[in-house]
Scaffold this active site. Sequence first.
Site, PDB file in Angstrom:
ATOM      1  N   ARG A 107       5.336  -7.754   9.074  1.00 15.57           N
ATOM      2  CA  ARG A 107       5.536  -9.044   9.543  1.00 15.57           C
ATOM      3  C   ARG A 107       5.391  -9.972   8.717  1.00 15.57           C
ATOM      4  NH1 ARG A 107      -0.174  -7.876  12.397  1.00 15.57           N
ATOM      5  NH2 ARG A 107      -0.416  -7.217  10.149  1.00 15.57           N
ATOM      6  N   PRO A 160      -4.767  -2.766   0.803  1.00 15.25           N
ATOM      7  CA  PRO A 160      -5.601  -3.710   1.515  1.00 15.25           C
ATOM      8  C   PRO A 160      -6.419  -3.358   2.694  1.00 15.25           C
ATOM      9  CG  PRO A 160      -3.449  -4.676   0.837  1.00 15.25           C
ATOM     10  CD  PRO A 160      -3.560  -3.027   0.434  1.00 15.25           C
ATOM     11  N   TYR A 166      -8.471   4.341  16.380  1.00  9.54           N
ATOM     12  CA  TYR A 166      -7.790   4.810  15.158  1.00  9.54           C
ATOM     13  C   TYR A 166      -7.601   6.252  15.295  1.00  9.54           C
ATOM     14  CZ  TYR A 166      -6.189   4.808  10.162  1.00  9.54           C
ATOM     15  OH  TYR A 166      -5.720   4.915   9.034  1.00  9.54           O
ATOM     16  N   ILE A 174      -7.572   5.797   0.319  1.00  6.66           N
ATOM     17  CA  ILE A 174      -6.397   5.272  -0.343  1.00  6.66           C
ATOM     18  C   ILE A 174      -6.870   3.657  -0.730  1.00  6.66           C
ATOM     19  CG2 ILE A 174      -4.126   4.967  -1.033  1.00  6.66           C
ATOM     20  CD1 ILE A 174      -5.281   8.051  -0.294  1.00  6.66           C
ATOM     21  N   GLY A 213       0.998  -1.323  -0.048  1.00  9.52           N
ATOM     22  CA  GLY A 213       0.000   0.008  -0.043  1.00  9.52           C
ATOM     23  C   GLY A 213       0.805   1.324   0.096  1.00  9.52           C
ATOM     24  N   ILE A 214       0.461   2.229   0.931  1.00  4.94           N
ATOM     25  CA  ILE A 214       1.017   3.530   1.014  1.00  4.94           C
ATOM     26  C   ILE A 214       2.625   3.319   1.337  1.00  4.94           C
ATOM     27  CG2 ILE A 214       1.413   5.499   2.343  1.00  4.94           C
ATOM     28  CD1 ILE A 214      -1.995   5.169   2.919  1.00  4.94           C
ATOM     29  N   ASN A 255       5.188   4.199   9.283  1.00  4.19           N
ATOM     30  CA  ASN A 255       3.909   4.150   8.466  1.00  4.19           C
ATOM     31  C   ASN A 255       2.991   2.907   8.711  1.00  4.19           C
ATOM     32  OD1 ASN A 255       2.390   4.188   5.760  1.00  4.19           O
ATOM     33  ND2 ASN A 255       3.496   2.023   5.685  1.00  4.19           N
ATOM     34  N   ASP A 292       7.555  -7.230  13.943  1.00  2.60           N
ATOM     35  CA  ASP A 292       6.437  -6.925  14.520  1.00  2.60           C
ATOM     36  C   ASP A 292       6.570  -5.604  15.397  1.00  2.60           C
ATOM     37  OD1 ASP A 292       3.956  -6.650  15.806  1.00  2.60           O
ATOM     38  OD2 ASP A 292       3.620  -8.476  16.396  1.00  2.60           O
ATOM     39  N   LYS A 338      -4.054   8.684  15.190  1.00  6.88           N
ATOM     40  CA  LYS A 338      -3.590   9.501  14.141  1.00  6.88           C
ATOM     41  C   LYS A 338      -3.541  10.866  14.673  1.00  6.88           C
ATOM     42  CE  LYS A 338      -3.177   5.985  11.177  1.00  6.88           C
ATOM     43  NZ  LYS A 338      -1.655   5.386  11.074  1.00  6.88           N
TER      44      LYS A 338
HETATM   45  P1  NAP Z   1      -1.773  -1.754   3.930  1.00  9.37           P
HETATM   46  O1  NAP Z   1      -1.661  -2.096   2.619  1.00  9.37           O
HETATM   47  O2  NAP Z   1      -2.607  -2.798   4.688  1.00  9.37           O
HETATM   48  O3  NAP Z   1      -0.328  -1.522   4.875  1.00  9.37           O
HETATM   49  C1  NAP Z   1      -0.300  -1.753   6.226  1.00  9.37           C
HETATM   50  C2  NAP Z   1       1.313  -2.118   6.607  1.00  9.37           C
HETATM   51  O4  NAP Z   1       1.527  -2.221   7.664  1.00  9.37           O
HETATM   52  C3  NAP Z   1       1.654  -3.562   5.833  1.00  9.37           C
HETATM   53  O5  NAP Z   1       2.859  -3.446   5.021  1.00  9.37           O
HETATM   54  C4  NAP Z   1       1.729  -4.313   6.957  1.00  9.37           C
HETATM   55  O6  NAP Z   1       2.690  -5.150   6.958  1.00  9.37           O
HETATM   56  C5  NAP Z   1       2.318  -3.282   8.207  1.00  9.37           C
HETATM   57  N1  NAP Z   1       1.966  -3.714   9.491  1.00  9.37           N
HETATM   58  C6  NAP Z   1       0.433  -3.803   9.859  1.00  9.37           C
HETATM   59  N2  NAP Z   1       1.023  -3.990  11.305  1.00  9.37           N
HETATM   60  C7  NAP Z   1       2.046  -4.398  11.634  1.00  9.37           C
HETATM   61  C8  NAP Z   1       2.878  -4.799  12.665  1.00  9.37           C
HETATM   62  N3  NAP Z   1       2.359  -5.066  13.816  1.00  9.37           N
HETATM   63  N4  NAP Z   1       4.362  -4.903  12.616  1.00  9.37           N
HETATM   64  C9  NAP Z   1       4.755  -4.541  11.612  1.00  9.37           C
HETATM   65  N5  NAP Z   1       4.224  -3.973  10.353  1.00  9.37           N
HETATM   66  C10 NAP Z   1       2.978  -3.932  10.536  1.00  9.37           C
HETATM   67  O7  NAP Z   1      -2.515  -0.295   4.342  1.00  9.37           O
HETATM   68  P2  NAP Z   1      -2.347   0.842   4.074  1.00  9.37           P
HETATM   69  O8  NAP Z   1      -3.393   1.735   3.874  1.00  9.37           O
HETATM   70  O9  NAP Z   1      -0.988   1.286   3.160  1.00  9.37           O
HETATM   71  O10 NAP Z   1      -1.745   1.584   5.535  1.00  9.37           O
HETATM   72  C11 NAP Z   1      -0.404   2.174   5.887  1.00  9.37           C
HETATM   73  C12 NAP Z   1      -0.559   3.424   6.760  1.00  9.37           C
HETATM   74  O11 NAP Z   1      -1.540   4.430   6.071  1.00  9.37           O
HETATM   75  C13 NAP Z   1      -1.408   3.025   8.005  1.00  9.37           C
HETATM   76  O12 NAP Z   1      -0.597   3.732   8.996  1.00  9.37           O
HETATM   77  C14 NAP Z   1      -2.803   3.536   7.730  1.00  9.37           C
HETATM   78  O13 NAP Z   1      -3.243   3.724   9.178  1.00  9.37           O
HETATM   79  C15 NAP Z   1      -2.415   4.625   6.889  1.00  9.37           C
HETATM   80  N6  NAP Z   1      -3.765   5.192   6.321  1.00  9.37           N
HETATM   81  C16 NAP Z   1      -4.212   4.461   5.406  1.00  9.37           C
HETATM   82  C17 NAP Z   1      -5.558   5.123   4.545  1.00  9.37           C
HETATM   83  C18 NAP Z   1      -6.200   4.118   3.406  1.00  9.37           C
HETATM   84  O14 NAP Z   1      -7.207   4.912   3.142  1.00  9.37           O
HETATM   85  N7  NAP Z   1      -5.748   3.157   2.922  1.00  9.37           N
HETATM   86  C19 NAP Z   1      -6.044   6.150   5.174  1.00  9.37           C
HETATM   87  C20 NAP Z   1      -5.206   7.152   5.921  1.00  9.37           C
HETATM   88  C21 NAP Z   1      -4.005   6.416   6.583  1.00  9.37           C
HETATM   89  P3  NAP Z   1       2.692  -7.010   7.328  1.00  9.37           P
HETATM   90  O15 NAP Z   1       0.951  -7.183   7.012  1.00  9.37           O
HETATM   91  O16 NAP Z   1       3.353  -7.911   6.694  1.00  9.37           O
HETATM   92  O17 NAP Z   1       2.852  -6.896   8.762  1.00  9.37           O
END
Ligand code: NAP
Length: 259
Positions: free
Chosen positions: A42, A200, A164, A197, A21-22, A94, A67, A168
């Site tokens: 992880r 997943p 959440y 965004i 993702g991001i 992130n 983790d 943030k």
């Molecule tokens: P994502 O694709 O699900 O990515 C989440 C990432 O965090 C994955 O790489 C995951 O890797 C890692 N992660 C989760 N728990 C973890 C842990 N305990 N230890 C290590 N790594 C961990 O989602 P994303 O949207 O890109 O999210 C990235 C950031 O953007 C997050 O902080 C989220 O809150 C923020 N955000 C997202 C959105 C949106 O609309 N998508 C909007 C605002 C903010 P593993 O699964 O391999 O652990």
Amino acid sequence: MAFKPFDLTGKVAVVTGGNSGIGLGMAEGLAAAGADVAIWGRKPDKNAEAAEKLKAYGTRIEALEVDVSDESEVVGAMAECLSRLGRIDTCIANAGVGGGAPLVDQTTEQWRKVTTVNLDAVFWTFREAARHMVERAGAGDPGGSLLVTSSVSAIHGAPANQAYASTKAGVLAMVRGTAVELARYGIRANAVLPGWIATPMTERLQSWDAFNEKAIGRVPMRRWGEGEDFSGIAVYFASDASRFHTGDSVVIDGGYSIF
Ligand code: NAP
């Protein structure tokens, strides 16, 4: 003289949650701009797939199974990155998880699951990176950039998402305090606030027609954001182009917040 403020050759970046993702969009931008990059996640299969993609840019890529909800793993992983890559110029906290429930039903366990990853782990990640950067500054090599992925839920009302949204918003205060405290070492701290965004994390929402119509239909850019939409901001904050830019929060949401 050539003006190349976004050239990251010789710089090293750590991106937690960089396998998806991001975070992967950020890591791609950093590698494409010439940085050596360590991604943390992880899941080994996701780490390996992302690392393969990043290696195409020709810089040094390391993928670490971490983790971040475990303080000792964060401490160990930062030391491992330093040993493998020699220095850390940019650290992007992130990694994050969603997980909400109506307030009246929310348990302490649900609350802690989110706050540990999204707030405690940002503190541990920033602290470990900052320890290295401060020490390096003491040795005559100041500078460094700390960046956290916050969310527009820090400023919007996010129903059934108290944990959440609190994390943030909390990291925004963490960034401001850190920016003031560490400026004397040339270390900057900033936050990025993504809107909706397609990653997943938002998979369920992406296939929900009513959500697409009512929420995404209100995004002035008329689309979901993509991970790649965060490549540029990562490069900017990792680069010398942002050397006087600290304590800030940058919203990247296709105009959703101002409409
Ligand atoms: P994502 O694709 O699900 O990515 C989440 C990432 O965090 C994955 O790489 C995951 O890797 C890692 N992660 C989760 N728990 C973890 C842990 N305990 N230890 C290590 N790594 C961990 O989602 P994303 O949207 O890109 O999210 C990235 C950031 O953007 C997050 O902080 C989220 O809150 C923020 N955000 C997202 C959105 C949106 O609309 N998508 C909007 C605002 C903010 P593993 O699964 O391999 O652990």
